[in-house]
Design a protein around this motif. Structure first.
Motif, mmCIF file in Angstrom:
data_model
loop_
_atom_site.group_PDB
_atom_site.id
_atom_site.type_symbol
_atom_site.label_atom_id
_atom_site.label_comp_id
_atom_site.label_asym_id
_atom_site.label_seq_id
_atom_site.Cartn_x
_atom_site.Cartn_y
_atom_site.Cartn_z
ATOM 1 N N GLU A 85 0.808 -1.221 0.000
ATOM 2 C CA GLU A 85 0.000 0.000 0.000
ATOM 3 C C GLU A 85 0.844 1.276 0.000
ATOM 4 O O GLU A 85 0.307 2.376 -0.033
ATOM 5 C CB GLU A 85 -0.934 0.000 1.212
ATOM 6 C CG GLU A 85 -1.975 -1.106 1.142
ATOM 7 C CD GLU A 85 -2.834 -1.201 2.396
ATOM 8 O OE1 GLU A 85 -2.638 -0.408 3.339
ATOM 9 O OE2 GLU A 85 -3.702 -2.087 2.424
ATOM 10 N N ILE A 86 2.155 1.145 0.018
ATOM 11 C CA ILE A 86 3.033 2.315 0.013
ATOM 12 C C ILE A 86 3.026 2.921 -1.388
ATOM 13 O O ILE A 86 3.278 2.234 -2.376
ATOM 14 C CB ILE A 86 4.470 1.927 0.440
ATOM 15 C CG1 ILE A 86 4.455 1.377 1.864
ATOM 16 C CG2 ILE A 86 5.404 3.130 0.324
ATOM 17 C CD1 ILE A 86 5.779 0.769 2.313
ATOM 18 N N THR A 87 2.731 4.212 -1.475
ATOM 19 C CA THR A 87 2.613 4.868 -2.780
ATOM 20 C C THR A 87 3.923 5.490 -3.256
ATOM 21 O O THR A 87 4.119 5.655 -4.454
ATOM 22 C CB THR A 87 1.519 5.956 -2.750
ATOM 23 O OG1 THR A 87 1.822 6.891 -1.716
ATOM 24 C CG2 THR A 87 0.149 5.337 -2.522
ATOM 25 N N LEU A 89 7.379 5.196 -4.436
ATOM 26 C CA LEU A 89 8.103 4.055 -5.002
ATOM 27 C C LEU A 89 9.414 3.773 -4.267
ATOM 28 O O LEU A 89 9.728 2.619 -3.985
ATOM 29 C CB LEU A 89 8.364 4.267 -6.491
ATOM 30 C CG LEU A 89 9.077 3.117 -7.207
ATOM 31 C CD1 LEU A 89 8.278 1.815 -7.101
ATOM 32 C CD2 LEU A 89 9.335 3.473 -8.650
ATOM 33 N N LEU A 90 10.180 4.811 -3.954
ATOM 34 C CA LEU A 90 11.442 4.588 -3.248
ATOM 35 C C LEU A 90 11.192 3.986 -1.878
ATOM 36 O O LEU A 90 11.853 3.013 -1.492
ATOM 37 C CB LEU A 90 12.254 5.876 -3.122
ATOM 38 C CG LEU A 90 13.529 5.738 -2.283
ATOM 39 C CD1 LEU A 90 14.486 4.718 -2.904
ATOM 40 C CD2 LEU A 90 14.194 7.086 -2.097
ATOM 41 N N MET A 91 10.238 4.527 -1.142
ATOM 42 C CA MET A 91 9.944 3.979 0.189
ATOM 43 C C MET A 91 9.441 2.541 0.077
ATOM 44 O O MET A 91 9.770 1.696 0.910
ATOM 45 C CB MET A 91 8.924 4.854 0.919
ATOM 46 C CG MET A 91 9.481 6.197 1.358
ATOM 47 S SD MET A 91 10.980 6.064 2.374
ATOM 48 C CE MET A 91 10.362 5.200 3.787
ATOM 49 N N GLN A 92 8.675 2.253 -0.959
ATOM 50 C CA GLN A 92 8.207 0.884 -1.147
ATOM 51 C C GLN A 92 9.385 -0.054 -1.396
ATOM 52 O O GLN A 92 9.461 -1.136 -0.830
ATOM 53 C CB GLN A 92 7.212 0.807 -2.303
ATOM 54 C CG GLN A 92 6.588 -0.573 -2.432
ATOM 55 C CD GLN A 92 5.517 -0.625 -3.491
ATOM 56 O OE1 GLN A 92 5.758 -0.189 -4.627
ATOM 57 N NE2 GLN A 92 4.357 -1.128 -3.131
ATOM 58 N N ARG A 93 10.328 0.378 -2.207
ATOM 59 C CA ARG A 93 11.503 -0.451 -2.482
ATOM 60 C C ARG A 93 12.325 -0.684 -1.222
ATOM 61 O O ARG A 93 12.814 -1.783 -0.984
ATOM 62 C CB ARG A 93 12.352 0.186 -3.572
ATOM 63 C CG ARG A 93 11.701 0.097 -4.930
ATOM 64 C CD ARG A 93 12.489 0.810 -5.987
ATOM 65 N NE ARG A 93 11.917 0.516 -7.304
ATOM 66 C CZ ARG A 93 12.392 1.001 -8.433
ATOM 67 N NH1 ARG A 93 13.455 1.787 -8.434
ATOM 68 N NH2 ARG A 93 11.818 0.687 -9.577
ATOM 69 N N ILE A 94 12.485 0.362 -0.423
ATOM 70 C CA ILE A 94 13.224 0.227 0.833
ATOM 71 C C ILE A 94 12.515 -0.758 1.748
ATOM 72 O O ILE A 94 13.151 -1.632 2.353
ATOM 73 C CB ILE A 94 13.393 1.602 1.522
ATOM 74 C CG1 ILE A 94 14.318 2.496 0.688
ATOM 75 C CG2 ILE A 94 13.909 1.438 2.952
ATOM 76 C CD1 ILE A 94 14.318 3.957 1.106
#
Length: 120
Positions: A85-87, A89-94
């Motif tokens: 649900e993280i929008t 992209l960088l935070m989702q990858r982390i």
């Protein structure tokens, strides 16, 4: 903002913590490197270079040779947030990376961690 602080963290600052985490649970650095390679496309020397050059996480992911298309199959909660649900992209990858490291440390089967893939 927390996200900005996380983006600026160096891969060199978190990699040793990942190593400690998996080794504490009797898993190997090779297992850790395998999932990081699977996720980002970096090879062993590429990971070592990212550590040596102290690249920040934003640069680490921006320069990743080939993000695995199956990374979208990584689901679940990390740090109280559902990764799917993280929008940002960088935070989702982390968070994907964090989730994979957690799965290695928990002793999950490598085929499951790599979402059914047998590739490195």
């Amino acid at each position: 903002m927390v996200a900005d602080r996380i983006r600026r963290m160096t891969f060199a600052s978190i990699y040793p913590m990942y190593v400690q985490k998996v080794e504490r649970k009797d898993r190997s650095t090779a297992d850790l490197d395998r999932v990081l390679t699977w996720l980002t496309g970096y090879d062993g020397p590429g990971l070592a270079r990212a550590v040596a050059d102290e690249v920040d996480l934003e640069t680490f992911f921006a320069e990743a040779p080939a993000m695995n298309p199956d990374a979208v199959l990584i689901t679940g909660v990390i740090c109280g947030v559902r990764v799917e649900e993280i929008t940002d992209l960088l935070m989702q990858r982390i968070r994907w990376m964090d989730k994979l490291v957690d799965e290695v440390a928990r002793g999950k089967k490598m085929s499951s961690i790599l979402r059914g893939s047998t590739a490195a």
